[in-house]
Design a protein around this motif. Structure first.
Motif, PDB file in Angstrom:
ATOM      1  N   GLN A 172      25.627  57.743  75.330  1.00  0.00           N
ATOM      2  CA  GLN A 172      24.320  58.247  74.953  1.00  0.00           C
ATOM      3  C   GLN A 172      23.204  57.288  75.362  1.00  0.00           C
ATOM      4  O   GLN A 172      22.109  57.705  75.712  1.00  0.00           O
ATOM      5  CB  GLN A 172      24.266  58.499  73.442  1.00  0.00           C
ATOM      6  N   ILE A 173      23.486  55.997  75.340  1.00  0.00           N
ATOM      7  CA  ILE A 173      22.514  55.002  75.798  1.00  0.00           C
ATOM      8  C   ILE A 173      22.393  55.057  77.309  1.00  0.00           C
ATOM      9  O   ILE A 173      21.295  55.048  77.866  1.00  0.00           O
ATOM     10  CB  ILE A 173      22.939  53.601  75.331  1.00  0.00           C
ATOM     11  N   ARG A 174      23.534  55.155  77.973  1.00  0.00           N
ATOM     12  CA  ARG A 174      23.552  55.150  79.437  1.00  0.00           C
ATOM     13  C   ARG A 174      22.832  56.363  80.017  1.00  0.00           C
ATOM     14  O   ARG A 174      22.185  56.290  81.051  1.00  0.00           O
ATOM     15  CB  ARG A 174      25.002  55.116  79.914  1.00  0.00           C
ATOM     16  N   SER A 175      22.911  57.482  79.332  1.00  0.00           N
ATOM     17  CA  SER A 175      22.375  58.724  79.902  1.00  0.00           C
ATOM     18  C   SER A 175      20.908  58.959  79.595  1.00  0.00           C
ATOM     19  O   SER A 175      20.232  59.672  80.341  1.00  0.00           O
ATOM     20  CB  SER A 175      23.185  59.919  79.382  1.00  0.00           C
ATOM     21  N   SER A 176      20.402  58.384  78.502  1.00  0.00           N
ATOM     22  CA  SER A 176      19.066  58.822  78.086  1.00  0.00           C
ATOM     23  C   SER A 176      18.089  57.715  77.734  1.00  0.00           C
ATOM     24  O   SER A 176      16.885  57.910  77.878  1.00  0.00           O
ATOM     25  CB  SER A 176      19.183  59.771  76.883  1.00  0.00           C
ATOM     26  N   SER A 177      18.534  56.583  77.245  1.00  0.00           N
ATOM     27  CA  SER A 177      17.565  55.581  76.805  1.00  0.00           C
ATOM     28  C   SER A 177      16.899  54.919  78.000  1.00  0.00           C
ATOM     29  O   SER A 177      17.470  54.842  79.094  1.00  0.00           O
ATOM     30  CB  SER A 177      18.237  54.515  75.932  1.00  0.00           C
ATOM     31  N   HIS A 178      15.682  54.421  77.785  1.00  0.00           N
ATOM     32  CA  HIS A 178      14.974  53.769  78.877  1.00  0.00           C
ATOM     33  C   HIS A 178      15.507  52.371  79.164  1.00  0.00           C
ATOM     34  O   HIS A 178      14.983  51.684  80.050  1.00  0.00           O
ATOM     35  CB  HIS A 178      13.472  53.743  78.591  1.00  0.00           C
ATOM     36  N   ALA A 179      16.539  51.961  78.437  1.00  0.00           N
ATOM     37  CA  ALA A 179      17.252  50.747  78.826  1.00  0.00           C
ATOM     38  C   ALA A 179      18.088  50.988  80.071  1.00  0.00           C
ATOM     39  O   ALA A 179      18.421  50.049  80.794  1.00  0.00           O
ATOM     40  CB  ALA A 179      18.151  50.270  77.685  1.00  0.00           C
ATOM     41  N   CYS A 180      18.425  52.269  80.319  1.00  0.00           N
ATOM     42  CA  CYS A 180      19.345  52.581  81.412  1.00  0.00           C
ATOM     43  C   CYS A 180      18.977  53.803  82.237  1.00  0.00           C
ATOM     44  O   CYS A 180      19.587  54.022  83.286  1.00  0.00           O
ATOM     45  CB  CYS A 180      20.753  52.828  80.851  1.00  0.00           C
ATOM     46  N   THR A 181      18.044  54.620  81.794  1.00  0.00           N
ATOM     47  CA  THR A 181      17.841  55.918  82.423  1.00  0.00           C
ATOM     48  C   THR A 181      17.440  55.826  83.890  1.00  0.00           C
ATOM     49  O   THR A 181      16.659  54.962  84.291  1.00  0.00           O
ATOM     50  CB  THR A 181      16.779  56.730  81.668  1.00  0.00           C
ATOM     51  N   GLU A 182      17.948  56.750  84.681  1.00  0.00           N
ATOM     52  CA  GLU A 182      17.577  56.831  86.095  1.00  0.00           C
ATOM     53  C   GLU A 182      16.118  57.247  86.265  1.00  0.00           C
ATOM     54  O   GLU A 182      15.533  57.050  87.336  1.00  0.00           O
ATOM     55  CB  GLU A 182      18.490  57.821  86.823  1.00  0.00           C
ATOM     56  N   SER A 183      15.520  57.816  85.222  1.00  0.00           N
ATOM     57  CA  SER A 183      14.133  58.265  85.336  1.00  0.00           C
ATOM     58  C   SER A 183      13.162  57.113  85.565  1.00  0.00           C
ATOM     59  O   SER A 183      12.117  57.294  86.178  1.00  0.00           O
ATOM     60  CB  SER A 183      13.720  59.033  84.070  1.00  0.00           C
ATOM     61  N   THR A 184      13.495  55.934  85.060  1.00  0.00           N
ATOM     62  CA  THR A 184      12.561  54.809  85.209  1.00  0.00           C
ATOM     63  C   THR A 184      13.291  53.528  85.594  1.00  0.00           C
ATOM     64  O   THR A 184      13.357  53.170  86.755  1.00  0.00           O
ATOM     65  CB  THR A 184      11.749  54.598  83.912  1.00  0.00           C
ATOM     66  N   GLN A 185      13.877  52.829  84.622  1.00  0.00           N
ATOM     67  CA  GLN A 185      14.453  51.512  84.895  1.00  0.00           C
ATOM     68  C   GLN A 185      15.660  51.599  85.827  1.00  0.00           C
ATOM     69  O   GLN A 185      15.929  50.653  86.559  1.00  0.00           O
ATOM     70  CB  GLN A 185      14.844  50.841  83.568  1.00  0.00           C
ATOM     71  N   THR A 186      16.369  52.689  85.807  1.00  0.00           N
ATOM     72  CA  THR A 186      17.655  52.917  86.476  1.00  0.00           C
ATOM     73  C   THR A 186      18.765  52.163  85.734  1.00  0.00           C
ATOM     74  O   THR A 186      18.527  51.154  85.067  1.00  0.00           O
ATOM     75  CB  THR A 186      17.699  52.509  87.973  1.00  0.00           C
ATOM     76  N   ASN A 187      19.972  52.652  85.878  1.00  0.00           N
ATOM     77  CA  ASN A 187      21.124  51.969  85.298  1.00  0.00           C
ATOM     78  C   ASN A 187      21.660  50.971  86.314  1.00  0.00           C
ATOM     79  O   ASN A 187      22.675  51.183  86.959  1.00  0.00           O
ATOM     80  CB  ASN A 187      22.208  52.977  84.902  1.00  0.00           C
ATOM     81  N   TRP A 188      20.943  49.864  86.442  1.00  0.00           N
ATOM     82  CA  TRP A 188      21.276  48.857  87.443  1.00  0.00           C
ATOM     83  C   TRP A 188      22.493  48.035  87.028  1.00  0.00           C
ATOM     84  O   TRP A 188      22.827  47.945  85.850  1.00  0.00           O
ATOM     85  CB  TRP A 188      20.083  47.932  87.688  1.00  0.00           C
ATOM     86  N   ASN A 189      23.119  47.415  88.001  1.00  0.00           N
ATOM     87  CA  ASN A 189      24.183  46.439  87.766  1.00  0.00           C
ATOM     88  C   ASN A 189      23.731  45.119  88.357  1.00  0.00           C
ATOM     89  O   ASN A 189      23.250  45.067  89.490  1.00  0.00           O
ATOM     90  CB  ASN A 189      25.490  46.896  88.429  1.00  0.00           C
ATOM     91  N   GLY A 190      23.877  44.055  87.604  1.00  0.00           N
ATOM     92  CA  GLY A 190      23.472  42.741  88.098  1.00  0.00           C
ATOM     93  C   GLY A 190      23.105  41.813  86.964  1.00  0.00           C
ATOM     94  O   GLY A 190      23.450  42.048  85.796  1.00  0.00           O
ATOM     95  N   ILE A 191      22.400  40.754  87.286  1.00  0.00           N
ATOM     96  CA  ILE A 191      21.901  39.789  86.307  1.00  0.00           C
ATOM     97  C   ILE A 191      20.466  39.481  86.699  1.00  0.00           C
ATOM     98  O   ILE A 191      20.184  39.153  87.860  1.00  0.00           O
ATOM     99  CB  ILE A 191      22.745  38.495  86.304  1.00  0.00           C
ATOM    100  N   ILE A 192      19.539  39.609  85.748  1.00  0.00           N
ATOM    101  CA  ILE A 192      18.123  39.378  86.054  1.00  0.00           C
ATOM    102  C   ILE A 192      17.543  38.369  85.065  1.00  0.00           C
ATOM    103  O   ILE A 192      18.089  38.138  83.989  1.00  0.00           O
ATOM    104  CB  ILE A 192      17.323  40.697  86.028  1.00  0.00           C
ATOM    105  N   GLY A 193      16.432  37.775  85.449  1.00  0.00           N
ATOM    106  CA  GLY A 193      15.808  36.770  84.603  1.00  0.00           C
ATOM    107  C   GLY A 193      16.462  35.411  84.776  1.00  0.00           C
ATOM    108  O   GLY A 193      17.074  35.101  85.805  1.00  0.00           O
ATOM    109  N   ARG A 194      16.356  34.577  83.744  1.00  0.00           N
ATOM    110  CA  ARG A 194      16.935  33.239  83.796  1.00  0.00           C
ATOM    111  C   ARG A 194      18.454  33.321  83.727  1.00  0.00           C
ATOM    112  O   ARG A 194      19.011  34.085  82.938  1.00  0.00           O
ATOM    113  CB  ARG A 194      16.423  32.396  82.628  1.00  0.00           C
ATOM    114  N   MET A 195      19.097  32.532  84.528  1.00  0.00           N
ATOM    115  CA  MET A 195      20.558  32.387  84.447  1.00  0.00           C
ATOM    116  C   MET A 195      20.850  30.917  84.697  1.00  0.00           C
ATOM    117  O   MET A 195      20.531  30.367  85.755  1.00  0.00           O
ATOM    118  CB  MET A 195      21.266  33.311  85.441  1.00  0.00           C
ATOM    119  N   GLU A 196      21.456  30.287  83.706  1.00  0.00           N
ATOM    120  CA  GLU A 196      21.563  28.825  83.775  1.00  0.00           C
ATOM    121  C   GLU A 196      22.664  28.310  82.860  1.00  0.00           C
ATOM    122  O   GLU A 196      23.098  28.997  81.917  1.00  0.00           O
ATOM    123  CB  GLU A 196      20.219  28.198  83.372  1.00  0.00           C
TER     124      GLU A 196
END
Length: 952
Positions: A172-196
């Motif tokens: 339900q999160i993957r399909s509709s929330s703006h944490a993952c939705t293809e409508s805006t942020q996309t359900n990307w795979n990776g690491i973003i921001g600080r990594m240390e």
């Protein structure tokens, strides 16, 4: 070695030095850091068999750059579908597991240090060191941290991270929330921001939480240490100073004893009587440092502020405030994921401030630390949410457990931020209120610094306020007749008759939402206010230089070209956009005129590129201006102080007694009782009346006085402007008033006025007569669309789908009118090139004719702009030469509106034009061709279904 070679070697050594300093290890201070950004080896695992195949032991052939995503690294499945119009298109799609690996070197002086792997934002991960599994983490909204202390001795090691953006995330999160939705942020795979990698002494400050206490100018500080042993006799020192304000202030430092066996401490730290307060208007911040001498130190930022509710309003530091907000759905078209750096977010909020906003709601997602930091600095009130849109049910145990942990993490990670004032469980939730209450009770018990609501627009507002909510974000307050419960001025046709107030109420500046707001005992924020669609600007396409392609734009543009109107695209964009600005203004002012209203959240200041492609912003998806309105003009009706005119109508006749009440929405820092409001009614440079009135004391919605003025009689209609200005300030506002001759009469002259295409009318045409034809609506239903005053809500495809499913009439789907004000038909009916308030009765009684069969170059005098799904050529007013005779075709029932001054004036203007020498239609049709306009079938729409999760 020659000079050139020496310079090259020096440059190489300098770059190597910079690399070692910035991307390897930070060695200054009590904490050490190794930056992990750069090149990583990489492998896709689309079938999810990597753990079974022990990929952590393997060397990967491909490489990627991190921070980044599979999209930014052009990994995954190449997207060849260029027909998608629901959202922007990813060049490369991937959902599932992906593996990232690199070698790391641990310095000798990290021996016996506490070592943490810090990944600021990613998807569910599993981490291995040298083939040994460290652990798993599925945090979406907060950083992921792994304790590597027992895995990393000084020397070389292999770090492997498996990232899964597939089934590891609840569906339900993957399909509709703006944490993952293809409508805006996309359900990307990776690491973003600080990594240390971070290294600390075994005794370190694990967390600091700062609870501001405005009343006595102090801050309650809660500190957690890494362990409770070996600390006897040590001291902790606190210091704080304001750092981003001209009003400097430094608190006196304080020292406290640490106790053996205790790792949690609570102190009340006095800042002093001169401590500065934080608000949206004065965002003064403190930097608080906690230090264990020679062992560790940690700093946090906080604002000394008190954000509360008082009856139906919010207060900041005891003063009434009003939230002028926008909705945020994580729209970052170049990256397909949230910005992670401070400067991008500061730009974002500075633009919000330019347009008078002081608030932002994050629809079903929580932004990163840089966003909170930027909002702290710029003075913006934030409402993050859990990453959920849909059902909130006890039986969904896995989902509920995930969301509870995510919420607890959000509270722990971001609550020090002064900007974090509101929290909601998600967007348009349905399900079990008891479960929602359990969540809110839990969050409130561990984090009292915020105000809570069960969700934004839960149950689509139908249940109103529910006990346990501190405030309400809703489009309506419960159920009731008509628009009596509405908390915004526009709706889809699926949700309200004729789309709500603005589309179905004679234009005025009297109506407000107080009747609905009386039903709530807590502050109400209008949910997703606006949603006024504009035609797309195809010039924007060239800005998409990142991971997302504007192929939806291309499809819409190609459709328009096929319909023969591509050269009108820019005119459609400007006319619909100019009208949407007026509609947003009306909705915003309706909020400000409501005594009990606490705020609104626009949808949106910027375009929303998904969910059918909703071009509802006055800014584009990049937060850049579309050129529709200057920020200064927008702030006239959207600011902390707004002068308001309350009047029953905008269209008047000469000799009438104009009456209007002057109000002021004052949510600034101080009372304006020492100032006055001046008013003046002007026709161009000519003054028709002026005056001045005192401003009452206090904050909130205040009444200054009444304007009474006998309007001068006129021989020709004109548009006047009523100006309001607050003395000694930049605050001002203005209102259009149309004034028409009082004794206007219809003079048909030698014009035949007809309602049907009878034999007598045809004979008149054949004999060279002049005909004004206003066909009856029932005679041409198959070749017309309905009259829509406001621009279509959100987008036509989605809400037509919903209306069809629930068997309700769909919106006519149009985007206002386009016309040429210089055309002689408007000599006595002053107009802009776009819709404005005087057009209301004419458009509401219209049924624009579908002209798809007309010659490609033919343009109506008044053209109705269609939506991107349908692309009809639509005419409201057309002139034609029918076998040598002159015909004006009006697709509005002017007989039904002649009792309004504007309707009568328009009717009379048409007749005057037809009786003038300017009436010379250039497009010729035979009688049969003309009759065919009302008889020939039109293109079928063929619009694909697009539903909304809130209606499932």
């Amino acid at each position: 070695m020659n000079k050139v070679m020496r310079n090259r070697l020096a440059g190489t050594l300098l770059l190597l030095f910079v690399f070692l300093c910035t991307s390897w290890a930070q060695t200054s201070g009590l904490r050490k850091m190794i930056d992990l950004s750069g090149t990583w080896s990489f492998a896709l695992d689309p079938h999810g068999k990597g753990e079974q195949e022990k990929l952590w032991n393997m060397d990967f052939a491909e490489t990627v750059t991190l921070p980044g995503t599979t999209d930014s690294n052009r990994k995954g499945i190449e997207n060849t579908n260029k027909s998608e119009t629901t959202y922007l298109s990813r060049y490369y799609k991937y959902e599932g597991a992906a593996w990232y690996s690199r070698n790391i070197e641990i310095p000798a002086d990290w021996k016996e240090k506490h070592i943490v792997l810090f990944l600021e934002r990613t998807r569910p991960t599993t981490v291995w060191i040298d083939g040994r599994e460290v652990g798993k983490c599925n945090y979406l909204s907060t950083p992921q941290e792994f304790n590597l202390t027992h895995f990393l001795a000084p020397g070389s090691h292999k770090l492997t991270i498996r990232v899964d953006n597939g089934k590891s995330i609840p569906g339900q999160i993957r399909s509709s929330s703006h944490a993952c939705t293809e409508s805006t942020q996309t359900n990307w795979n990776g690491i973003i921001g600080r990594m240390e990698l971070q290294a600390m002494n075994p005794l370190f400050i694990e967390s600091i939480q700062a609870f501001p206490q405005v009343e006595d100018r102090s801050v309650k500080v809660k500190i957690t240490l890494s362990n409770s042993s070996g600390i006897g006799g040590k001291k902790l020192q606190l210091s704080a100073s304001a750092f981003n304000t001209a009003k400097k202030h430094k608190a006196r430092s304080a020292e406290y004893n640490l106790k053996e066996g205790s790792k949690e401490y609570e102190f009340t730290y006095q800042l002093g009587d001169n401590a500065v307060l934080w608000s949206d208007l004065q965002p003064a911040l403190y930097q608080l440092k906690a230090e264990i001498n020679g062992i560790d130190e940690k700093t946090v930022r906080f604002g000394l502020r008190d954000f509360k509710t008082e009856e139906t309003h919010f207060t900041i530091n005891g003063a009434k405030t009003f939230l002028r907000g926008k909705h945020d759905a994580c729209v970052f078209p170049l990256t397909g994921h949230t910005a992670m750096d401070l400067e991008q977010w500061r730009r974002y909020f500075r633009i919000c401030k330019e347009y008078g906003l002081n608030h932002c709601r994050f629809h079903s997602w929580c932004p990163p630390a840089a966003c909170f930091e930027a909002a702290d600095l710029e003075g913006i009130y934030l409402q993050p949410e859990l990453p959920i849109w849909g059902g909130f049910k006890k039986e969904s145990a896995e989902l509920m457990d995930f969301l509870m942990k995510d919420g607890e993490n959000i509270m722990r990670e971001y609550s020090n931020h002064a900007s974090f004032v509101l929290f909601a469980l998600g967007n348009e939730l349905g399900g079990d209120i008891n479960v929602m209450k359990e969540f809110v009770d839990r969050f409130r018990s561990i984090e009292p610094r915020h105000l809570y609501t069960y969700g934004s627009n839960i149950f689509l507002g139908s249940r109103g306020h529910i006990p346990g909510e501190d405030f309400l974000v809703t489009c309506r307050v419960g159920s009731g007749e008509g628009y009596s419960t509405h908390a915004r001025a526009s709706f889809s046709f699926a949700d309200a008759e004729e789309g709500g107030y603005l589309n179905n109420t004679y234009p005025n500046s009297v109506m407000n939402f107080d009747e609905a707001l009386e039903k709530s005992p807590v502050p109400v924020i209008g949910h997703e206010t606006g949603q006024f669609q504009t035609y797309p600007n195809y010039e924007e396409m060239k800005k998409y230089t990142g991971v997302l392609a504007p192929w939806n734009f291309e499809v819409f543009r190609d459709r328009l070209e096929k319909a023969g109107m591509l050269e009108q695209a820019d005119d459609f964009f400007k006319a619909s956009g100019a009208w949407s600005v007026e509609l947003y203004r009306a909705d915003i002012e309706m909020n400000l005129r409501s005594k009990r209203m606490a705020g609104f959240q626009l949808l949106d200041l910027q375009d929303y590129p998904g969910q059918g492609s909703a071009y509802v912003g006055i800014l584009d998806a990049f937060m850049d201006s579309k050129g529709l309105v200057e920020p200064k003009k927008w702030r006239e009706f959207c600011s902390e102080v707004v002068p308001l005119l309350t009047t029953a109508k905008f269209c008047w006749t000469g000799g009438e007694s104009f009456a209007g009440t002057v109000e002021i929405a004052n949510y600034g820092e101080t009372s304006l009782n020492e100032k006055s409001i001046s008013w003046e009614l002007k026709n161009g440079k000519k003054s028709l009346g002026k005056g001045k009135m005192a401003i009452p004391s206090g904050l909130g919605l205040l009444t200054a006085g009444t304007i009474r003025l006998t309007l001068p009689d006129v021989e020709q209609a004109y548009k006047a402007e009523l100006l309001l200005k607050v003395s000694g300030t930049s605050y001002q506002n203005s209102y259009p008033l149309w004034i028409y001759p009082a004794k206007k009469q219809l003079k048909a002259g030698n014009v035949v006025v007809a309602r049907q295409l009878t034999d007598d009318v045809l004979n008149a045409l054949k004999q060279g007569g002049k005909v004004l034809l206003m066909p009856l609506e029932e005679d041409c239903k198959e070749v017309t669309v309905g009259g829509l005053f406001q621009t279509d809500y959100w987008n036509y495809r989605m809400f037509k789908s919903i209306c069809d499913r629930i068997k309700k009439p769909a919106s006519p789907g149009t985007l206002g009118i386009l016309t040429n004000p210089e055309h002689p038909v408007f000599d006595d009916f002053p107009t802009e090139y776009h819709t404005n308030w005087q057009w209301y009765p004419i458009i509401k009684h219209s049924y624009p004719l579908i002209l798809d069969g007309m010659p490609k170059e033919y343009r109506p005098i008044v053209q109705v702009i269609d939506n991107v799904e349908r692309n009809h050529k639509l005419g409201l007013l057309m002139e034609l030469n029918v076998e040598g005779s002159k015909l004006l075709l009006c697709m509005s029932d002017l007989e039904a509106v002649r009792d309004t001054p504007e309707g009568l004036q328009f009717y009379a203007a048409l007749l005057a034009y037809m009786n003038s020498s300017d009436f010379k239609p250039s497009t010729s049709l035979s009688v049969e061709s003309f009759k065919n306009l009302f008889e020939t079938g039109v293109r079928k729409e063929g619009i694909k279904v697009l539903d909304n999760i809130s209606y499932e």
